[in-house]
Design a protein around this motif. Structure first.
Motif, short mmCIF file in Angstrom:
data_model
loop_
_atom_site.label_atom_id
_atom_site.label_comp_id
_atom_site.label_asym_id
_atom_site.label_seq_id
_atom_site.Cartn_x
_atom_site.Cartn_y
_atom_site.Cartn_z
N VAL A 92 -43.82 -4.46 54.95
CA VAL A 92 -44.35 -5.50 54.06
C VAL A 92 -43.92 -6.88 54.55
O VAL A 92 -44.72 -7.83 54.58
N GLY A 93 -42.66 -7.01 54.95
CA GLY A 93 -42.20 -8.28 55.49
C GLY A 93 -42.90 -8.66 56.78
O GLY A 93 -43.21 -9.83 57.02
N ASP A 94 -43.16 -7.65 57.62
CA ASP A 94 -43.83 -7.90 58.90
C ASP A 94 -45.24 -8.46 58.72
O ASP A 94 -45.61 -9.46 59.35
N ILE A 95 -46.03 -7.84 57.86
CA ILE A 95 -47.43 -8.27 57.74
C ILE A 95 -47.57 -9.60 57.01
O ILE A 95 -48.55 -10.32 57.21
N THR A 96 -46.59 -9.94 56.17
CA THR A 96 -46.66 -11.23 55.48
C THR A 96 -46.06 -12.34 56.35
O THR A 96 -46.68 -13.41 56.50
N VAL B 164 -38.48 -17.52 53.22
CA VAL B 164 -37.14 -16.93 53.18
C VAL B 164 -37.22 -15.52 52.59
O VAL B 164 -36.57 -14.59 53.08
N PHE B 165 -38.04 -15.36 51.57
CA PHE B 165 -38.18 -14.03 50.96
C PHE B 165 -38.84 -13.05 51.91
O PHE B 165 -38.37 -11.93 52.08
N THR B 166 -39.94 -13.45 52.57
CA THR B 166 -40.68 -12.52 53.42
C THR B 166 -40.01 -12.31 54.77
O THR B 166 -39.82 -11.17 55.21
N ALA B 167 -39.62 -13.40 55.44
CA ALA B 167 -39.08 -13.27 56.79
C ALA B 167 -37.61 -12.88 56.81
O ALA B 167 -37.17 -12.13 57.68
N VAL B 168 -36.84 -13.39 55.83
CA VAL B 168 -35.40 -13.12 55.83
C VAL B 168 -35.05 -11.88 55.03
O VAL B 168 -34.37 -10.97 55.51
N TRP B 169 -35.53 -11.83 53.77
CA TRP B 169 -35.15 -10.71 52.91
C TRP B 169 -35.93 -9.44 53.25
O TRP B 169 -35.34 -8.38 53.49
N LEU B 170 -37.26 -9.52 53.26
CA LEU B 170 -38.06 -8.31 53.46
C LEU B 170 -38.02 -7.83 54.91
O LEU B 170 -37.66 -6.67 55.18
N ARG B 171 -38.39 -8.70 55.84
CA ARG B 171 -38.48 -8.25 57.22
C ARG B 171 -37.12 -7.98 57.84
O ARG B 171 -36.92 -6.98 58.52
#
Length: 307
Positions: free
Chosen positions: A80-84, A100-107
Motif C-alpha cells: 500500500v505504501g509502495d503504490i501511493t 510522511v504517512f505513506t512513504a515513512v510509515w506505510l512503505r
C-alpha cells in the motif's frame, strides 16, 4: 485496457510540463501493476490463513507461524505504501496525501523495515534452536519484540514531528512527494541498516549453525532477495530523482519491491504449505527423516568432540 484522461489528470501533466518535468499520466500499466500485486498479496493472505489453520502440522508449526503472519501483514502494508508513495494511484484522502504517512510509515517503518526486522528475529530464533540447542524462551521473545518495535517505530515517530520541509512534503498540484536531500540520505541509510541486520542474522545461521530442513539457506536466500530490491530502489532513488514521473520506472520499482517481499515469504513457507495441501503424509515423512538425521549428526559431533 484503454483510458480517457480526466481534466484533472491533463492539468497535472500540463503543470509538470511547465515546471520542466515530463510526467507520464497514471493509466493502464499502473492499474495492471496494482491488480497483479493485489492478487499476489490476496493469495498470500489466503496461504497465511491456511497456515494458521494447520499449525499442528509439524512442518508448518516449526516455521514460526506467528512471525510469518506478521511478515504477511507487513508485506501488504509495504505494498500500500509502495503504490501511493510511488504514485501509481491518485491519493483520495488527506491521510494518503501525507507523504510522511505513506512513504515513512506505510512503505518504510511498518512495511520494509518491519519485514526485515521480523526476518532478523527469525534468524535469532533459529540460532537459539539449532546453535544453542535450546527452546526459545518467552523472555527472549518479549525482548526481541520490544527491540523490533523500537527499530521500526522510533525513526518514524521522530520524522513525524519534524517540519515537513525538512523531511518530505506533498506537492498538491503534481501529487508527488518531494524529499529533502538530507532526509533522503537518512531514509536510505536506515533501510540499509535494517537490511544489514537481516543479512547478518541469516549469514550467522547459514554459516555457523547446522540447521535442519535447509532453513538457514532459505532464510539467507530471502534476505538476499530483499537486498537486491533495496539496491535497485537506492539506485533509482539517487540515479533518477523524478523516477515516479516515469511510467516504466515507478512500475519497475514497485514490481521489484513486491516480488522480493512475496518471494521471500514463499521461499520460507512454500514447501510446508504446498506439502500440507498436496502431499501431506509424504512431506511429514521426509520432514521427520530430516529431523532425525539432523539430531543424529549433532549427537555424533558431540561424541567426537568429547573423545
Amino acid at each position: 485496457m484503454s483510458f480517457a484522461l480526466t481534466d484533472k489528470e491533463k492539468l497535472r501533466v500540463a503543470l509538470a510540463s511547465l515546471l520542466g518535468v515530463h510526467m507520464d499520466p497514471i493509466g493502464a500499466s499502473d492499474l495492471a501493476v496494482v491488480v497483479f500485486w493485489s492478487t499476489a498479496h490476496f493469495v498470500q493472505l489466503l496461504a497465511a490463513a491456511y497456515m494458521l489453520a494447520h499449525t499442528r502440522y509439524r512442518p508448518i508449526g516449526s516455521q514460526q507461524p506467528g512471525v510469518m503472519l506478521l511478515v504477511t501483514l507487513a508485506s501488504c502494508v509495504w505494498f500500500v505504501g509502495d503504490i501511493t508513495a510511488n504514485e501509481l494511484v491518485h491519493p483520495v484522502t488527506p491521510l494518503l496525501r501525507d507523504c510522511v504517512f505513506t512513504a515513512v510509515w506505510l512503505r518504510s517503518a511498518l512495511g520494509q523495515t518491519a519485514v526485515l526486522a521480523l526476518l532478523s528475529h527469525r534468524a535469532l530464533c533459529l540460532f537459539v534452536k539449532y546453535g544453542l540447542r535450546r527452546h526459545v524462551p518467552a523472555a527472549m521473545t518479549l525482548a526481541s519484540s520490544a527491540l523490533l518495535l523500537a527499530t521500526t517505530l522510533t525513526p518514524a515517530v521522530i520524522i513525524s514531528v519534524l517540519p515537513r520541509t525538512r523531511t518530505v512534503e506533498y506537492v498538491a498540484g503534481l501529487e508527488i512527494c518531494n524529499f529533502d536531500r538530507r532526509f533522503k540520505a537518512a531514509a536510505v541509510g536506515l533501510g540499509w541498516l535494517a537490511l544489514a541486520g537481516a543479512l547478518a542474522g541469516a549469514l550467522l545461521v547459514c554459516v555457523r549453525v547446522r540447521c535442519a530442513h535447509a532453513e538457514g539457506a532459505r532464510l539467507l536466500a530471502g534476505a538476499l532477495l530483499l537486498g537486491a530490491a533495496n539496491a535497485m530502489h537506492t539506485g533509482v532513488f539517487y540515479g533518477r530523482a523524478e523516477y515516479a514521473a516515469s511510467r516504466g520506472w515507478r512500475a519497475a520499482v514497485v514490481c521489484v519491491d513486491q516480488a522480493a517481499a512475496v518471494g521471500a515469504w514463499w521461499l520460507l513457507m512454500g514447501r510446508a504449505l504446498v506439502g500440507c495441501a498436496w502431499r501431506r503424509q509424504q512431506l511429514l515423512a521426509e520432514w521427520t527423516q530430516e529431523s532425525q538425521a539432523h539430531h543424529a549428526t549433532k549427537r555424533s559431533v558431540i561424541v567426537t568432540t568429547i573423545q
